[in-house]
Design a protein around this motif. Structure first.
Motif, PDB file in Angstrom:
ATOM      1  N   PRO A   1       0.842  -1.208   0.000  1.00 15.09           N
ATOM      2  CA  PRO A   1       0.000   0.000   0.000  1.00 15.09           C
ATOM      3  C   PRO A   1       0.868   1.245   0.000  1.00 15.09           C
ATOM      4  O   PRO A   1       2.078   1.194   0.222  1.00 15.09           O
TER       5      PRO A   1
ATOM      6  N   VAL B   1      -1.965   8.079  -6.065  1.00 16.83           N
ATOM      7  CA  VAL B   1      -2.579   7.900  -4.759  1.00 16.83           C
ATOM      8  C   VAL B   1      -3.738   8.872  -4.611  1.00 16.83           C
ATOM      9  O   VAL B   1      -3.657  10.036  -5.041  1.00 16.83           O
TER      10      VAL B   1
ATOM     11  N   TYR C   1      -6.646  10.459  -1.720  1.00  7.69           N
ATOM     12  CA  TYR C   1      -6.789  10.681  -0.282  1.00  7.69           C
ATOM     13  C   TYR C   1      -8.266  10.827   0.089  1.00  7.69           C
ATOM     14  O   TYR C   1      -9.083  11.318  -0.703  1.00  7.69           O
TER      15      TYR C   1
ATOM     16  N   ASP D   1     -11.358   9.215   6.833  1.00  3.35           N
ATOM     17  CA  ASP D   1     -12.148   8.100   7.380  1.00  3.35           C
ATOM     18  C   ASP D   1     -13.099   8.669   8.430  1.00  3.35           C
ATOM     19  O   ASP D   1     -12.718   8.908   9.577  1.00  3.35           O
TER      20      ASP D   1
ATOM     21  N   VAL E   1      -6.960   8.379   4.841  1.00  2.00           N
ATOM     22  CA  VAL E   1      -6.736   7.116   4.139  1.00  2.00           C
ATOM     23  C   VAL E   1      -6.132   7.420   2.775  1.00  2.00           C
ATOM     24  O   VAL E   1      -6.639   8.280   2.033  1.00  2.00           O
TER      25      VAL E   1
ATOM     26  N   THR F   1      -5.135   5.569  -0.846  1.00  2.00           N
ATOM     27  CA  THR F   1      -5.495   4.388  -1.629  1.00  2.00           C
ATOM     28  C   THR F   1      -4.783   4.435  -2.970  1.00  2.00           C
ATOM     29  O   THR F   1      -4.733   5.501  -3.623  1.00  2.00           O
ATOM     30  N   LYS F   2      -4.214   3.263  -3.384  1.00  2.00           N
ATOM     31  CA  LYS F   2      -3.591   3.173  -4.705  1.00  2.00           C
ATOM     32  C   LYS F   2      -4.686   3.156  -5.763  1.00  2.00           C
ATOM     33  O   LYS F   2      -5.688   2.455  -5.634  1.00  2.00           O
TER      34      LYS F   2
ATOM     35  N   PRO G   1      -7.368  -0.602  -5.448  1.00  2.00           N
ATOM     36  CA  PRO G   1      -8.105   0.024  -4.343  1.00  2.00           C
ATOM     37  C   PRO G   1      -8.072  -0.776  -3.038  1.00  2.00           C
ATOM     38  O   PRO G   1      -8.383  -0.235  -1.985  1.00  2.00           O
TER      39      PRO G   1
ATOM     40  N   THR H   1      -4.601  -0.019   0.971  1.00  2.00           N
ATOM     41  CA  THR H   1      -4.759   1.293   1.593  1.00  2.00           C
ATOM     42  C   THR H   1      -3.860   1.393   2.813  1.00  2.00           C
ATOM     43  O   THR H   1      -3.442   0.389   3.385  1.00  2.00           O
ATOM     44  N   SER H   2      -3.614   2.623   3.179  1.00  2.00           N
ATOM     45  CA  SER H   2      -2.865   2.888   4.407  1.00  2.00           C
ATOM     46  C   SER H   2      -3.488   4.100   5.091  1.00  2.00           C
ATOM     47  O   SER H   2      -4.127   4.933   4.436  1.00  2.00           O
ATOM     48  N   ARG H   3      -3.304   4.185   6.407  1.00  2.00           N
ATOM     49  CA  ARG H   3      -3.903   5.248   7.209  1.00  2.00           C
ATOM     50  C   ARG H   3      -2.831   5.990   7.986  1.00  2.00           C
ATOM     51  O   ARG H   3      -1.799   5.417   8.334  1.00  2.00           O
TER      52      ARG H   3
END
Length: 803
Positions: A386, A423, A425, A428, A465, A467-468, A472, A475-477
């Motif tokens: 991610p 990426v 953004y 969340d 968050v 997301t590529k 999809p 993801t990373s936070r």
């Protein structure tokens, strides 16, 4: 068996022939000389002494201990021996008897000859000897010729029992690599034969099986090692066969055997060894820190704690990225990841691992180094990962009341894989509080959606968050903290309402109170306050403010000699400034009370009444004085009440008693015919009656509605007067005395008859003062006074009506 028994019988005869003459009583022809002399001596001796009476007769037959051979297998009874007495002349006049152990069943005697025979085979191990009693009696009269005598028949041992190992088979252990002669164990065999006779019980030990590894001592049975450097890893178990033989090991001796299971115990004589010198491992870059990425193992031929292996990574190229531990169950080396892997940064790691024993034996260190080394290469495998934020967390600041849409910061994430995907953004949203902010999906800039209030929420925590775009799922936070900054909306104020006192004996320059301030704007850690006196209070000669510079200040006396009698309370204003922008200030007032204190400054009292109390009175004396004062006050109140009551009675009975417009008459008025005192025109002209006319003697509380027009008809006037009369009689707000009211057609000649209040049928509403008693003991006296006054007024009214 028959041959052995015959041989044994022959040997016994040879031995017995040499001892039978001493064991068996001699035949008369052979032993007559000694026994005869003893017998003659026993008979003649008394006569030489001149004895004429009967004397004890000495036994005339002699015999010794007998022997019988055990395990006799002959067909005839075995001859044991012969009993004979000198009194036996061979004429069959003497009879021999036998009693005791085995008499009649095992042993028998010829009553005439005295020959003793064994009727069956005997076993010495079962019973080694027999005790019997023999006696010679007269065959005709059965009279004992001599006293009964006791003798023993011993069973003579033969070698009929082999040695036996009672504790076998045996188990023993000895450390491997032990030198020659190392003690292993000891065995013992027992022989049931007689150890005091011959060699039947003399045992000799020997090894039948187990050479050349072990040896045994022939006399003691101690087993020792006979071969040096026996290796457990070559052979661990040995079985040794030991023989024990009696008769001193000579030919014809009996033998017994036992088995000994000997185990070689382990010693640390073998170092650990890797099965190969190079290990190749593959690890995905997404492996978590602390996870196991591979296993290697060094084998040790030893067992138990001697086989425990410790693995260490030799410092080198990739040693800092990994760690290695030992699995206690199988002694494997587990390689653990210490730091995150990144394929794009480094694709392979190589390092060396040492394996060594945990417990070393110094006796075998001369064999060489007890460790082994292997090389480990770990290849990192690429994994689609991610996006990665450039910071582990973000911290942003924004002033409260910032307009909506203002950008307060930005976050940045990128795809580190070779594909380098774009990426996107997003925030969340976990609650409605996250709706205060918005983020640009492409740029990652964060802006406000609403006005922020620091006093409501001082810090917002949101999660962004990344997301590529082409994946999809990945993801990373990242956590974003938004601090809302204060704009200094509220002025500072005193931290609490301080209760301050100054002692009468206080000195000038003394700090009598330390106070602080608070502010709703800034957090407590950032508050800075300053304190000062107002400009118009700088000439205050009593107190001043001293700022300590640490958010506190003190009240300092400027003089001494404060007195409660002169002034009990002082008010001191103080100006408080904060360090916000723009700066805010406020003025607070500190109340200072003058109090009496001890010489050390401890508070005694602050009440003003204490000034007038004599110094040194105890608490009991003060209470007594207060009770006396209360009693005097009650007496005064009662006295004043009685005087007032008497005065009212005198006024009511006096002819000159005039209250407002009330005129007291002894008789009724003349009605409309009485024209001397009042203008009767007003009474006779109903048109002049004004609407909403109120009583002049009381203040009306309830506004009455409009009255109906008064007709000149006498019935209407009568109803009107009756209505007004009832209203005044039932009016609770009216004073408790009569007042003059004008009515039409007053007097005796009036058709409305007399309107005097004296004869009115008024409703006597007396007010009840009993509720004052419920207020406590202090109001009981007051309730009694007013109750008596009401009764007095009621009696007076009744008296007046009667008159």
């Amino acid at each position: 068996m028959l041959t052995r028994n015959c041989l044994l019988l022959f040997l016994w005869i040879l031995v017995n022939e040499s001892s039978v003459s001493s064991l068996r009583p001699p035949l008369p022809p052979l032993g007559r000389s000694r026994t005869a002399r003893e017998h003659v001596r026993s008979l003649v001796g008394p006569m030489r002494n001149g004895a004429t009476g009967s004397q004890r007769v000495k036994r005339g037959w002699v015999w010794n201990q007998f022997f019988v051979l055990e395990e006799y297998m002959g067909s005839d009874p075995q001859y044991v021996g012969k009993l004979h007495t000198d009194l036996d002349k061979g004429d069959s006049a003497v009879k021999y008897t036998l009693s005791g152990d085995g008499a009649g069943s095992i042993f028998t005697i010829d009553q005439t000859t005295g020959d003793i025979h064994a009727l069956r085979s005997l076993d010495r191990e079962e019973k080694p000897y027999y005790t019997l009693r023999a006696q010679a009696v007269d065959i005709n009269t059965n009279r004992p010729l001599e006293p009964e005598s006791e003798f023993v028949i011993k069973v003579q041992d033969i070698n009929d029992n082999e040695p036996k190992f009672l504790e076998g088979p045996y188990t023993a252990s000895v450390p491997e690599m032990s030198p020659v002669g190392t003690y292993v164990t000891q065995v013992t065999a027992t022989d049931a034969d007689d150890p005091t006779y011959g060699n039947s019980a003399r045992v000799v030990y020997s090894i039948l099986h187990g050479q050349p590894y072990f040896s045994v001592d022939p006399k003691t049975g101690v087993i020792k090692t006979a071969l040096p450097n026996m290796d457990r890893e070559v052979k661990e178990q040995y079985q040794v066969l030991i023989q024990a033989k009696d008769m001193g090991g000579q030919l014809g001796g009996l033998a017994g055997t036992t088995t000994i299971n000997i185990t070689l115990s382990d010693v640390n004589d073998n170092p650990p060894r890797f099965s190969k010198s190079f290990f190749h491992l593959r690890v995905p870059e997404s492996s978590a820190v602390g996870s196991a990425v591979g296993r290697i193992k060094a084998h040790d031929l030893d067992i138990g704690k001697n086989a425990e292996v410790e693995y260490t990574i030799v410092p080198g190229d990739g040693g800092a990225m990994f760690d290695i531990t030992t699995n206690e169950h199988n002694q494997e080396g587990i390689i653990i990841l210490k730091q995150p892997l990144d394929y794009e940064t480094k694709k392979a790691y190589t390092f060396k691992v040492d394996a060594a024993n945990a417990h070393l034996d110094p006796r075998f260190q001369s064999f060489g180094a007890f460790k082994d080394t292997a090389t480990v290469k770990i290849n990192v495998l690429d994994v689609d990962e991610p996006p990665v934020f450039n910071k582990p967390s973000y911290l942003m600041d924004v002033y409260e009341d910032t307009p909506a849409g203002t950008i307060i910061g930005a976050v940045t994430a990128q795809d580190l894989d070779a594909s380098s995907s774009p990426v996107r953004y997003s925030i969340d949203w976990k609650s409605d509080l996250d709706s205060y902010f918005d983020i640009d999906p492409v740029e990652g800039t964060i802006s406000t959606n609403e006005l922020l209030d620091r006093e409501n929420i001082a810090q917002h925590n949101i999660s962004v968050v990344a997301t590529k775009l082409n994946s999809p799922v990945l993801t990373s936070r990242v956590a974003v903290k938004v601090h809302v900054l204060d704009i200094n909306e509220y002025p500072p104020e005193l931290a609490s309402p301080y209760e301050t006192f100054v002692c009468e004996n206080a000195k000038a320059g003394q700090v009598i109170q330390v106070f602080s301030a608070k502010d709703q704007d800034l957090p407590p850690a950032g508050q800075q306050f300053s304190f000062r006196s107002p400009k118009d209070d700088l000439k205050n000669k009593n107190f001043t403010i001293r700022d300590f510079g640490n958010n506190t200040a003190g009240i300092v006396t400027k003089r001494s000699g404060f007195r409660r009698r002169l002034q009990e309370i002082y008010l001191l204003p103080v100006v408080i400034d904060d360090n916000g922008y723009p700066p805010k200030s406020s003025t607070g007032t500190l109340t200072i009370r003058v109090c009496g204190c001890e010489s050390d400054g401890s508070l005694l009292t602050c009440s003003a009444e204490a000034i007038f109390l004599p110094v040194g009175l105890s608490t009991g004396a003060l209470i007594a004085i207060l009770l006396c004062i209360v009693i005097l006050l009650v007496i005064v109140v009662l006295y004043v009440g009685l005087r007032r009551q008497k005065k009212k009675e005198s006024l009511m009975s006096s002819k000159e008693d005039i209250r407002d417009n009330v005129i007291h008459y002894d008789d009724e008025g003349g009605g409309e015919e009485d024209t001397h005192a009042f203008d009767m025109g007003t009474l006779r002209n109903p048109k002049v009656v004004k609407e909403n006319l109120y009583r002049r003697d009381v203040k009306p509380e309830i506004r009455r509605g409009p009255r109906p027009p008064v007709s000149q008809d006498s019935a209407d006037i009568r109803d009107f007067i009756d209505q007004r009369l009832k209203e005044h009689d039932t009016d609770n707000s009216a004073p408790p005395y009569d007042s003059l009211a004008t009515y039409a057609y007053e007097g005796d000649g009036s058709v409305a008859e007399s309107l005097s209040s004296i004869e009115s049928l008024a409703i006597d509403l007396e007010e009840d003062y009993d509720y004052l008693s419920d207020w406590g003991p202090r109001f009981k006296t007051l309730a009694g006074i007013f109750g008596e006054q009401s009764e007095t007024q009621s009696d007076s009214t009744t008296t007046e009506n009667t008159h």
